[in-house]
Enzyme design. Structure first.
Site, PDB file in Angstrom:
ATOM      1  N   LEU A 195     -48.292   6.757  66.998  1.00 29.23           N
ATOM      2  CA  LEU A 195     -47.654   7.413  65.863  1.00 29.23           C
ATOM      3  C   LEU A 195     -47.235   6.338  64.869  1.00 29.23           C
ATOM      4  O   LEU A 195     -46.764   5.267  65.259  1.00 29.23           O
ATOM      5  CB  LEU A 195     -46.417   8.203  66.309  1.00 29.23           C
ATOM      6  CG  LEU A 195     -46.629   9.351  67.306  1.00 29.23           C
ATOM      7  CD1 LEU A 195     -45.277   9.936  67.713  1.00 29.23           C
ATOM      8  CD2 LEU A 195     -47.513  10.435  66.713  1.00 29.23           C
ATOM      9  N   ASP A 196     -47.383   6.615  63.580  1.00 30.99           N
ATOM     10  CA  ASP A 196     -46.916   5.688  62.549  1.00 30.99           C
ATOM     11  C   ASP A 196     -45.422   5.450  62.706  1.00 30.99           C
ATOM     12  O   ASP A 196     -44.687   6.309  63.212  1.00 30.99           O
ATOM     13  CB  ASP A 196     -47.181   6.262  61.148  1.00 30.99           C
ATOM     14  CG  ASP A 196     -48.664   6.366  60.826  1.00 30.99           C
ATOM     15  OD1 ASP A 196     -49.457   5.660  61.481  1.00 30.99           O
ATOM     16  OD2 ASP A 196     -49.021   7.141  59.928  1.00 30.99           O
ATOM     17  N   ARG A 197     -44.962   4.312  62.231  1.00 35.66           N
ATOM     18  CA  ARG A 197     -43.540   3.980  62.311  1.00 35.66           C
ATOM     19  C   ARG A 197     -42.672   5.082  61.689  1.00 35.66           C
ATOM     20  O   ARG A 197     -41.602   5.413  62.204  1.00 35.66           O
ATOM     21  CB  ARG A 197     -43.284   2.640  61.594  1.00 35.66           C
ATOM     22  CG  ARG A 197     -41.838   2.170  61.666  1.00 35.66           C
ATOM     23  CD  ARG A 197     -41.649   0.889  60.878  1.00 35.66           C
ATOM     24  NE  ARG A 197     -42.323  -0.234  61.501  1.00 35.66           N
ATOM     25  CZ  ARG A 197     -41.754  -1.025  62.399  1.00 35.66           C
ATOM     26  NH1 ARG A 197     -40.504  -0.820  62.792  1.00 35.66           N
ATOM     27  NH2 ARG A 197     -42.422  -2.044  62.910  1.00 35.66           N
TER      28      ARG A 197
END
Length: 278
Positions: free
Chosen positions: A129-131
Site C-alpha cells: 500500500l502507498d504510504r
C-alpha cells in the site's frame, strides 16, 4: 511448521503441490529432498500415494529469516491471523516496507515485532500500500504461503476493495477503467496513463453522493503504483485532496484512500476469508 487436512480422496502430495498450490519446480524439489511432508506420527508421506479425505499431513522445513528489523513493540492492528498468513491494518503515513537500512518504522518492521514475539522469524508482504493509503495488508508467514499468495494476486483471486472520496459526481453508478499506467517523465514519483505503460484495470461503484463529491468503492484487477489515484484523475474525478493528481488542496493537506476489505479462498484452510477494516 504447519498441518494440512486433505480436502478430497485420492489426492497425492505431488498433485497438491504442483496442481492445487502450483508451487514452482525449485520449491517442490526442495520439499521433496528435505522429506518435508509427513504424517502426524512423523512417517514420511510417499508423494504419489493417494490420500483419503480428512488425512492430516504436516510440513516441516527449515524456515528462512526475513530481514526486517523488528520494532520494540508491534503498533499496527492485527485484523486476522492463522498459521499461514496475517492481515494487518496499515496506518496512513506509514510505508509498507523499508527502502533502506535506516528505515525501521515501516509496517513490516512492526509486523516482524509481532512475529518475533510469537517465536517466528519469517514474514513477507504479498502486496503493498502507498504510504498515504491506510488499510488492509496481507502478509505471508512461511515461504509456501508466499508463493501461493503471490500467484493468487497475479491471477486476481484475492479481491482487494478500497474506498475513496472523489471530486465531482461520477455520472454512472459503476464502471471499469482500463488504461495502462507508466512513469511520468517530468516527475520522479508521479504516474500517468500512457500507451506504453503497464496494463491496469480498476472497477468502481458509487456508494454515496454529496453536493460536490462522491464516495466510491474500488476493486483492483492489477496493482500498479498509484493505480487508483491515476485512474480516478484520468476520468476527471481525482481523490479529494490528492494534489499530485490535480485535486484541490484540503485543510488537512492530504488525501484519503482506504483499503477496506480483502476476500479470498484460503488455499490452506479451504474456506472463504473476508476481512474488513473499520
Amino acid at each position: 511448521m504447519f498441518k494440512y487436512i486433505i480436502p478430497q480422496s485420492n489426492l497425492t502430495v505431488e498433485q497438491l503441490l504442483r496442481t492445487k498450490w502450483r508451487l514452482g519446480k525449485k520449491l517442490v524439489h526442495e520439499l521433496r529432498m528435505a522429506k518435508a511432508v509427513t504424517y502426524e506420527d512423523g512417517t514420511v508421506v510417499v508423494w504419489n500415494d493417494k490420500l483419503e479425505a480428512g488425512t492430516i499431513i504436516q510440513f516441516t522445513f527449515e524456515m528462512p529469516t526475513s530481514n526486517y528489523i523488528p520494532t520494540d513493540i508491534c503498533e499496527v492492528k492485527i485484523c486476522y491471523e492463522d498459521d499461514h498468513c496475517l492481515i494487518v491494518s496499515k496506518p496512513k503515513g506509514m510505508a509498507t516496507h523499508p527502502n533502506d537500512e535506516h528505515d525501521t518504522d515501516t509496517c513490516m518492521n512492526h509486523v516482524m515485532a509481532h512475529i518475533k514475539a510469537n517465536g517466528g522469524d519469517y514474514a513477507e508482504h504479498v502486496h503493498r500500500l502507498d504510504r498515504g493509503t491506510k488499510g488492509l495488508l496481507l502478509v505471508a508467514k512461511h515461504p509456501i504461503a508466499k508463493s501461493v499468495f503471490d500467484r493468487m494476486i497475479e491471477e486476481k483471486s484475492i479481491i482487494r476493495m478500497y474506498s475513496a472520496e472523489v471530486q465531482g459526481n461520477i455520472r454512472q453508478e459503476s464502471g471499469t477503467i482500463n488504461a495502462p499506467i507508466g512513469k511520468d517523465r517530468h516527475h520522479a514519483t508521479r504516474r500517468v496513463v500512457s500507451k506504453s505503460g503497464q496494463h491496469a484495470i480498476t472497477h468502481f461503484e458509487v456508494v454515496k453522493r454529496f453536493k460536490n463529491t462522491c464516495i466510491v468503492h474500488l476493486i483492483l484487477e492489477t496493482g500498479r503504483t498509484h493505480q487508483i489515484r491515476v485512474h480516478m484523475a484520468h476520468i476527471g474525478h481525482p481523490i479529494v485532496g490528492d494534489t499530485m493528481y490535480n485535486a484541490r488542496k484540503t485543510a488537512s493537506g492530504d488525501y484519503e484512500l482506504h483499503a477496506i476489505q480483502l476476500e479470498f479462498e484460503h488455499p490452506f484452510l479451504n474456506e472463504k476469508i473476508i476481512v474488513k477494516d473499520e
